[in-house]
Design an enzyme around this catalytic site. Structure first.
Site, PDB file in Angstrom:
ATOM      1  N   GLU A 128      82.842  70.736  79.360  1.00 10.09           N
ATOM      2  CA  GLU A 128      83.287  72.224  79.084  1.00 10.09           C
ATOM      3  C   GLU A 128      83.270  72.612  77.726  1.00 10.09           C
ATOM      4  OE1 GLU A 128      86.234  73.237  83.235  1.00 10.09           O
ATOM      5  OE2 GLU A 128      87.154  72.504  81.182  1.00 10.09           O
ATOM      6  N   TYR A 166      85.381  66.107  82.315  1.00  8.94           N
ATOM      7  CA  TYR A 166      85.038  67.872  82.339  1.00  8.94           C
ATOM      8  C   TYR A 166      85.468  68.386  81.086  1.00  8.94           C
ATOM      9  CZ  TYR A 166      89.822  69.446  83.807  1.00  8.94           C
ATOM     10  OH  TYR A 166      91.396  69.805  83.522  1.00  8.94           O
ATOM     11  N   GLU A 203      77.515  84.805  99.974  1.00  8.88           N
ATOM     12  CA  GLU A 203      77.112  84.975 101.062  1.00  8.88           C
ATOM     13  C   GLU A 203      76.312  83.853 101.708  1.00  8.88           C
ATOM     14  OE1 GLU A 203      74.286  87.860 101.930  1.00  8.88           O
ATOM     15  OE2 GLU A 203      73.511  88.143  99.638  1.00  8.88           O
ATOM     16  N   LYS A 247      90.569  77.393  76.948  1.00  8.74           N
ATOM     17  CA  LYS A 247      89.254  76.982  77.283  1.00  8.74           C
ATOM     18  C   LYS A 247      88.152  77.948  78.036  1.00  8.74           C
ATOM     19  CE  LYS A 247      88.419  75.394  81.606  1.00  8.74           C
ATOM     20  NZ  LYS A 247      88.976  74.321  82.087  1.00  8.74           N
ATOM     21  N   HIS A 267      76.441  91.290 100.982  1.00  6.15           N
ATOM     22  CA  HIS A 267      75.312  91.419 100.188  1.00  6.15           C
ATOM     23  C   HIS A 267      75.416  92.290  99.274  1.00  6.15           C
ATOM     24  CE1 HIS A 267      71.020  90.437 100.166  1.00  6.15           C
ATOM     25  NE2 HIS A 267      70.772  91.520 100.267  1.00  6.15           N
ATOM     26  N   CYS A 295      93.695  75.097  80.043  1.00  3.51           N
ATOM     27  CA  CYS A 295      92.755  76.062  80.900  1.00  3.51           C
ATOM     28  C   CYS A 295      92.601  77.433  80.205  1.00  3.51           C
ATOM     29  CB  CYS A 295      93.514  76.230  82.166  1.00  3.51           C
ATOM     30  SG  CYS A 295      94.941  74.987  82.820  1.00  3.51           S
ATOM     31  N   CYS A 350      98.234  73.700  79.622  1.00  2.00           N
ATOM     32  CA  CYS A 350      97.641  74.817  80.140  1.00  2.00           C
ATOM     33  C   CYS A 350      97.203  75.755  79.391  1.00  2.00           C
ATOM     34  CB  CYS A 350      97.868  74.981  81.727  1.00  2.00           C
ATOM     35  SG  CYS A 350      97.305  76.574  82.611  1.00  2.00           S
TER      36      CYS A 350
HETATM   37  P1  FAD Z   1     102.042  69.910  80.542  1.00  2.00           P
HETATM   38  O1  FAD Z   1     101.610  71.153  81.042  1.00  2.00           O
HETATM   39  O2  FAD Z   1     101.040  69.051  79.686  1.00  2.00           O
HETATM   40  O3  FAD Z   1     103.482  69.921  80.089  1.00  2.00           O
HETATM   41  C1  FAD Z   1     104.124  68.774  79.495  1.00  2.00           C
HETATM   42  C2  FAD Z   1     105.223  69.404  78.371  1.00  2.00           C
HETATM   43  O4  FAD Z   1     105.924  68.496  78.198  1.00  2.00           O
HETATM   44  C3  FAD Z   1     104.244  69.526  77.163  1.00  2.00           C
HETATM   45  O5  FAD Z   1     104.667  70.721  76.715  1.00  2.00           O
HETATM   46  C4  FAD Z   1     104.800  68.590  76.265  1.00  2.00           C
HETATM   47  O6  FAD Z   1     104.702  68.724  75.055  1.00  2.00           O
HETATM   48  C5  FAD Z   1     106.319  68.130  76.892  1.00  2.00           C
HETATM   49  N1  FAD Z   1     106.816  66.868  76.481  1.00  2.00           N
HETATM   50  C6  FAD Z   1     106.171  65.696  76.464  1.00  2.00           C
HETATM   51  N2  FAD Z   1     107.044  64.704  76.466  1.00  2.00           N
HETATM   52  C7  FAD Z   1     108.056  65.212  76.159  1.00  2.00           C
HETATM   53  C8  FAD Z   1     109.524  64.705  75.872  1.00  2.00           C
HETATM   54  N3  FAD Z   1     109.617  63.463  75.520  1.00  2.00           N
HETATM   55  N4  FAD Z   1     110.197  65.573  75.271  1.00  2.00           N
HETATM   56  C9  FAD Z   1     110.222  66.979  75.613  1.00  2.00           C
HETATM   57  N5  FAD Z   1     109.089  67.307  76.007  1.00  2.00           N
HETATM   58  C10 FAD Z   1     108.039  66.656  76.119  1.00  2.00           C
HETATM   59  N6  FAD Z   1      93.954  72.615  84.933  1.00  2.00           N
HETATM   60  C11 FAD Z   1      93.592  73.572  85.643  1.00  2.00           C
HETATM   61  O7  FAD Z   1      94.030  73.962  87.008  1.00  2.00           O
HETATM   62  N7  FAD Z   1      92.560  74.467  85.511  1.00  2.00           N
HETATM   63  C12 FAD Z   1      92.085  74.308  84.255  1.00  2.00           C
HETATM   64  O8  FAD Z   1      90.938  75.070  83.946  1.00  2.00           O
HETATM   65  C13 FAD Z   1      92.210  73.274  83.418  1.00  2.00           C
HETATM   66  N8  FAD Z   1      91.544  73.147  82.121  1.00  2.00           N
HETATM   67  C14 FAD Z   1      91.975  71.966  81.292  1.00  2.00           C
HETATM   68  C15 FAD Z   1      91.488  71.939  80.157  1.00  2.00           C
HETATM   69  C16 FAD Z   1      91.709  70.934  79.424  1.00  2.00           C
HETATM   70  C17 FAD Z   1      91.194  70.807  77.930  1.00  2.00           C
HETATM   71  C18 FAD Z   1      92.954  70.382  79.355  1.00  2.00           C
HETATM   72  C19 FAD Z   1      93.190  69.170  78.468  1.00  2.00           C
HETATM   73  C20 FAD Z   1      93.695  70.224  80.801  1.00  2.00           C
HETATM   74  C21 FAD Z   1      93.343  71.202  81.725  1.00  2.00           C
HETATM   75  N9  FAD Z   1      93.962  71.582  82.968  1.00  2.00           N
HETATM   76  C22 FAD Z   1      93.323  72.335  83.736  1.00  2.00           C
HETATM   77  C23 FAD Z   1      95.151  70.491  83.467  1.00  2.00           C
HETATM   78  C24 FAD Z   1      96.267  71.396  83.126  1.00  2.00           C
HETATM   79  O9  FAD Z   1      96.352  71.684  81.975  1.00  2.00           O
HETATM   80  C25 FAD Z   1      97.173  70.295  83.489  1.00  2.00           C
HETATM   81  O10 FAD Z   1      97.350  69.829  84.644  1.00  2.00           O
HETATM   82  C26 FAD Z   1      98.687  70.866  83.426  1.00  2.00           C
HETATM   83  O11 FAD Z   1      98.984  71.559  82.313  1.00  2.00           O
HETATM   84  C27 FAD Z   1      99.653  69.871  83.859  1.00  2.00           C
HETATM   85  O12 FAD Z   1     101.013  70.364  83.669  1.00  2.00           O
HETATM   86  P2  FAD Z   1     102.303  69.385  83.750  1.00  2.00           P
HETATM   87  O13 FAD Z   1     103.627  70.266  83.891  1.00  2.00           O
HETATM   88  O14 FAD Z   1     102.258  68.122  84.313  1.00  2.00           O
HETATM   89  O15 FAD Z   1     102.192  68.994  81.961  1.00  2.00           O
HETATM   90  P1  NA7 Z   2      88.487  61.303  82.268  1.00  2.00           P
HETATM   91  O1  NA7 Z   2      88.388  62.370  83.572  1.00  2.00           O
HETATM   92  O2  NA7 Z   2      89.550  60.178  82.394  1.00  2.00           O
HETATM   93  O3  NA7 Z   2      87.329  61.188  81.705  1.00  2.00           O
HETATM   94  C1  NA7 Z   2      87.141  60.032  80.553  1.00  2.00           C
HETATM   95  C2  NA7 Z   2      85.538  60.281  80.064  1.00  2.00           C
HETATM   96  O4  NA7 Z   2      85.378  59.494  78.806  1.00  2.00           O
HETATM   97  C3  NA7 Z   2      84.655  59.562  81.007  1.00  2.00           C
HETATM   98  O5  NA7 Z   2      83.345  60.219  80.928  1.00  2.00           O
HETATM   99  C4  NA7 Z   2      84.946  57.961  80.342  1.00  2.00           C
HETATM  100  O6  NA7 Z   2      83.430  57.294  80.746  1.00  2.00           O
HETATM  101  C5  NA7 Z   2      84.769  58.198  78.878  1.00  2.00           C
HETATM  102  N1  NA7 Z   2      85.281  57.378  78.271  1.00  2.00           N
HETATM  103  C6  NA7 Z   2      86.616  56.614  78.706  1.00  2.00           C
HETATM  104  N2  NA7 Z   2      86.675  55.683  77.342  1.00  2.00           N
HETATM  105  C7  NA7 Z   2      85.563  55.619  76.641  1.00  2.00           C
HETATM  106  C8  NA7 Z   2      85.037  55.074  75.404  1.00  2.00           C
HETATM  107  N3  NA7 Z   2      85.895  53.954  74.812  1.00  2.00           N
HETATM  108  N4  NA7 Z   2      84.142  55.463  74.878  1.00  2.00           N
HETATM  109  C9  NA7 Z   2      83.304  56.450  75.354  1.00  2.00           C
HETATM  110  N5  NA7 Z   2      83.519  57.058  76.460  1.00  2.00           N
HETATM  111  C10 NA7 Z   2      84.612  56.811  77.235  1.00  2.00           C
HETATM  112  O7  NA7 Z   2      89.391  62.213  81.028  1.00  2.00           O
HETATM  113  P2  NA7 Z   2      89.554  63.487  80.780  1.00  2.00           P
HETATM  114  O8  NA7 Z   2      89.357  63.951  79.099  1.00  2.00           O
HETATM  115  O9  NA7 Z   2      88.820  64.910  81.441  1.00  2.00           O
HETATM  116  O10 NA7 Z   2      90.880  64.036  81.020  1.00  2.00           O
HETATM  117  C11 NA7 Z   2      91.377  63.975  82.419  1.00  2.00           C
HETATM  118  C12 NA7 Z   2      92.451  64.901  82.727  1.00  2.00           C
HETATM  119  O11 NA7 Z   2      92.565  65.977  81.410  1.00  2.00           O
HETATM  120  C13 NA7 Z   2      91.810  65.866  83.831  1.00  2.00           C
HETATM  121  O12 NA7 Z   2      92.205  65.545  85.067  1.00  2.00           O
HETATM  122  C14 NA7 Z   2      92.870  67.288  83.316  1.00  2.00           C
HETATM  123  O13 NA7 Z   2      93.992  67.140  83.553  1.00  2.00           O
HETATM  124  C15 NA7 Z   2      92.544  67.160  81.787  1.00  2.00           C
HETATM  125  P3  NA7 Z   2      83.546  56.345  82.143  1.00  2.00           P
HETATM  126  O14 NA7 Z   2      82.856  57.227  83.363  1.00  2.00           O
HETATM  127  O15 NA7 Z   2      84.587  55.495  82.233  1.00  2.00           O
HETATM  128  O16 NA7 Z   2      82.121  55.339  81.871  1.00  2.00           O
END
Ligand code: FAD
Ligand code: NA7
Length: 551
Positions: free
Chosen positions: A259, A255, A531, A122, A526, A119, A114
C-alpha cells in the site's frame, strides 16, 4: 464470589411456612430469594445484584473494593470501543494509553494505530495517489490541466495530520462525555488486580480494578541487520515524515508495504519493493500476483527473492541518501541500491512483552507474543483481550471494535452475543484495490477439496477506464463456490477501483449464506463494476476466455 453460604429451600423444609412468616416479620419481605449477609438484610434478587454493583456486598464481606470496575490497557480501536460501551452500561472505567516514540522520535495522540499511523492516514494518502491518476484521466474527458502539475508532500502531510489531530481530540471528548477516565501513561500489571502507570514525566501511579481488558495492539518490527534501527523508517513514521520520502525502498511484501509503495509511486516517487518470497502471504495468491503485475506496470519496481543485509548512511539530510545492501535468497548474489528512504514493513510484534503479564499470570503464545483466549477471556478469568494481540483474531480495526463492544455487553449487560470472526471482509488499498471476503482459493481447496469447488471468474474493464484508454485486463473478479452445498459462495475476490465499497455489500450476502443462485438472481446496477457478480458464467475449470465483452 467464592464465599461460603447457606441456602434454605423453604419448600423442602418441614417448617418452611413458619420460616417464611418469621422472615416477613423480620424483613418485611415474603418472597424468595430473601438474602442476608452477616445478619444484614439485603433483599430479593434485584436488590442483591444492586448491592453487588454499588459495593454494599463487598463492604459487608470486608472485600477490598477496587478503584475501577474495568481498566482498559490500550486506547486504540478495541480498547476505546470497549471502554465507552462499559461506561454507558454504568461501570466505572479507565483507559490507559501511551505511545512509545519510534526510534526516529515519532509519536502521536489518542486513538491507536488505525487513526494515527494506520487505516486513516494511509487511505488519505492512497486517495492522493488516486487523484493523481484521475488527473491524467481527466484530460481524456476534456479537462485542460497543465502537464507539469506537481504534488506537494508537505501540504498532503499537513492536511492528513490535521485530520488525525481532529480525531485525537474527538476521542478525548468522547471519553470525557461518557465519564471514562483517560490515563496517559505506560501501563504494566503489578499483580492480577493492580497496574502501575508511568507518564511521560516519569510519574508513577497505582490503580486497581475488578476486571482488565488488554488491547495494546502491535508495533512494526525491524530486521536485525546493521543500520536498520538508525536509518530506516516504518509506517509509524511515514505519515508525518517532515520531508518528501523521495526515492524509496519498501522492504517486505505485506499489505502495509504494497500500500505504501503504491501511493508513494502514485505521487511520483521512484519506488522499489523488496520481496523475500511471495506477495501478500495469507491472501489469495492469484489476486496477489495480479496486484504485483499491475503495480509493476505502474512504475513500482520489484526485487524478488531478496533480503536486506545492511543499511548505510551515504549523506545525512532531509531526505538523507542511504544505501541498502541486499542478498538474493536463491543465488546468494549481493547487490545494493542508493535511495532516500527505506521503509521497513516486515511484520509487526504484539505489544505484550513488557506489560507485566507474568505478574498477572496471563499466558501468551511464546512464538508470537499473542494472547490465546476463549471468547476474549484469557486464562485469568477477570482479564480479557481484544484486537491485534488476540491469537487467531484478525488484525483489523472493525474486528477489534466489534469484539470490544460485544465483550462489554456480555460482561455488563447480560448479553451472550459473541464476536463472529468468520467471513470478515477486508480490502488492500493498493493502486488497484483488492477486496476479499471468505476464503482465498488455496484455503478453499484445502478445506473443501478441489473436486467440491467451482470457481467463477472474469476480467472486467470499468466503464470509466474506456474513455481514458486504461489497460483492458487489469481488473479481475472471482467467486469460489462449494458445489457440495448448493454452490454456497465461500470466497469473494475483486481487484478494481472501489473494491472496498463493492466488497462490503457482498459481505452481507455471504454472512446470510448466499449461493451462486442468489448472486445470479440479483439484478445488477448498470453500469457499475459490482454488477458483474450477478452475471458471472465462466468457470475457471473450463479454461474459457474471460476477457470482457460489451453490455
Ligand atoms: P491499536 O489500535 O494498535 O491500539 C493499541 C494502543 O495501546 C496504542 O495506542 C498503543 O500505543 C497503546 N499501548 C500499547 N502498549 C501500552 C501500554 N503498555 N500502556 C499503555 N498503552 C499502551 N485495519 C483495517 O481495518 N483497515 C485498514 O485499512 C488498515 N490499515 C492499516 C494500515 C497500517 C499501516 C497499519 C499498521 C495497520 C492497519 N490496519 C488496518 C490495522 C489496524 O490499525 C489495527 O488492526 C487496529 O488498530 C488494532 O486495534 P487494537 O485496539 O488492537 O490496537
Ligand atoms: P506481515 O503480513 O506479517 O508480512 C510481513 C512481510 O515482510 C512478508 O512479506 C514477509 O515475507 C516479509 N519479511 C518478514 N521478515 C523479513 C525479513 N527479515 N526480510 C525481508 N522481508 C521480510 O506484516 P505486515 O507489516 O503487513 O503487518 C501485519 C499487520 O500489520 C496486518 O495484519 C495489519 O494489522 C497491519 P515472507 O512472506 O514471510 O517471506
Amino acid at each position: 464470589m467464592d464465599m461460603k453460604y447457606k441456602a434454605l429451600e423453604l419448600d423442602l423444609q418441614d417448617d418452611g411456612a413458619e420460616l417464611q412468616e418469621a422472615l416477613l416479620k423480620l424483613s418485611g419481605q415474603k418472597t424468595v430469594p430473601n438474602v442476608y449477609i452477616k445478619g444484614t438484610h439485603i433483599g430479593g434478587c434485584d436488590d442483591t445484584f444492586a448491592a453487588k454493583s454499588n459495593g454494599k456486598i463487598n463492604h459487608l464481606l470486608n472485600i477490598k473494593s477496587y478503584d475501577y470496575d474495568l481498566i482498559v490497557i490500550g486506547g486504540g480501536s478495541g480498547g476505546l470501543a470497549a471502554s465507552k460501551e462499559a461506561a454507558v452500561l454504568g461501570k466505572k472505567v479507565a483507559v490507559c494509553d501511551y505511545v512509545k516514540p519510534t526510534p526516529k522520535g515519532t509519536t502521536w495522540g489518542l486513538g491507536g494505530t488505525c487513526v494515527n499511523v494506520g487505516c486513516i492516514p494511509k487511505k488519505l494518502m492512497h486517495q492522493a495517489a488516486i487523484l493523481g491518476e484521475s488527473l491524467q484521466d481527466s484530460r481524456h474527458y476534456g479537462w485542460e490541466t497543465p502537464e507539469s502539475v506537481q504534488h506537494s508532500w508537505s501540504q498532503l502531510r499537513d492536511a492528513v495530520q490535521a485530520h488525525v489531530g481532529s480525531l485525537n481530540w474527538g476521542y478525548k471528548v468522547a471519553l470525557r462525555e461518557k465519564d471514562v477516565t483517560y490515563i496517559n501513561g505506560y501501563t504494566a500489571f503489578v499483580d492480577a488486580h493492580t497496574i502501575k502507570t508511568v507518564n511521560k514525566k516519569g510519574k508513577e501511579q497505582i490503580y486497581t480494578a475488578e476486571r482488565f481488558l488488554i488491547a495494546t495492539g502491535m508495533r512494526p518490527r525491524y530486521p536485525d541487520i546493521p543500520g536498520s534501527i538508525e536509518y530506516t523508517i516504518t509506517s509509524d513514521d511515514l505519515f508525518s515524515l517532515p520531508y518528501n520520502p523521495g526515492k524509496t525502498v519498501c522492504v517486505g511484501a505485506s499489505y502495509v508495504s504494497l500500500e505504501c509503495a503504491g501511493f508513494l509511486a502514485g505521487m511520483g516517487n521512484d519506488v522499489t519493493v523488496m520481496v523475500r518470497s511471495i506477495l501478500l502471504r495469507g491472501f489469495d495468491q492469484d489476486m496477489a500476483e495480479k496486484i504485483g503485475s499491475y503495480m509493476e506496470k505502474h512504475h513500482v519496481n520489484f526485487i524478488r527473492k531478496a533480503v536486506p543485509t545492511k543499511i548505510e548512511m551515504v549523506k545525512d539530510g532531509q531526505p538523507p541518501t542511504l544505501r541498502i545492501h541486499y542478498k538474493k535468497t536463491e543465488s546468494g548474489d549481493e547487490s545494493s541500491i542508493e535511495c532516500n528512504t527505506i521503509l521497513m514493513a516486515i511484520g509487526r510484534d504484539a505489544c505484550t512483552t513488557d506489560i507485566g503479564l507474568d505478574k498477572a499470570g496471563v499466558i501468551t503464545n511464546s512464538k508470537n507474543g499473542k494472547i490465546p483466549t476463549i471468547n476474549e477471556q484469557t486464562n485469568v478469568p477477570h482479564i480479557y483481550a481484544v484486537g491485534d494481540i488476540l491469537q487467531d483474531g484478525h488484525e483489523l480495526t472493525p474486528v477489534a471494535i466489534e469484539a470490544g463492544k460485544l465483550l462489554a455487553r456480555r460482561l455488563y449487560n447480560n448479553s451472550n452475543r459473541q464476536c463472529d470472526y468468520v467471513n470478515v471482509p477486508t480490502t488492500v488499498f493498493t493502486p488497484l484495490e483488492y477486496g476479499s471476503c471468505g476464503l482465498p482459493e488455496e484455503d478453499a481447496v484445502a478445506k473443501y477439496g478441489q473436486e467440491n469447488l467451482e470457481v467463477y471468474h472474469t476480467y472486467f474493464q470499468p466503464l470509466e477506464y474506456t474513455v481514458s484508454h486504461r489497460e483492458a485486463n487489469a481488473c479481475y473478479a472471482k467467486i469460489i463456490c462449494d458445489k457440495s452445498n448448493n454452490e454456497k459462495v465461500v470466497g469473494f475476490h475483486v481487484l478494481g477501483p472501489n473494491a472496498g465499497e463493492i466488497t462490503q455489500g457482498f459481505a452481507v450476502a455471504m454472512k446470510a449464506g448466499a449461493t451462486k443462485e442468489h448472486f445470479d438472481s440479483t439484478i445488477g446496477i448498470h453500469p457499475t463494476c459490482g454488477e458483474l457478480f450477478t452475471t458471472m458464467k465462466v468457470t475457471k475449470s473450463s479454461g474459457e476466455d474471460i476477457t470482457p465483452s460489451g453490455c
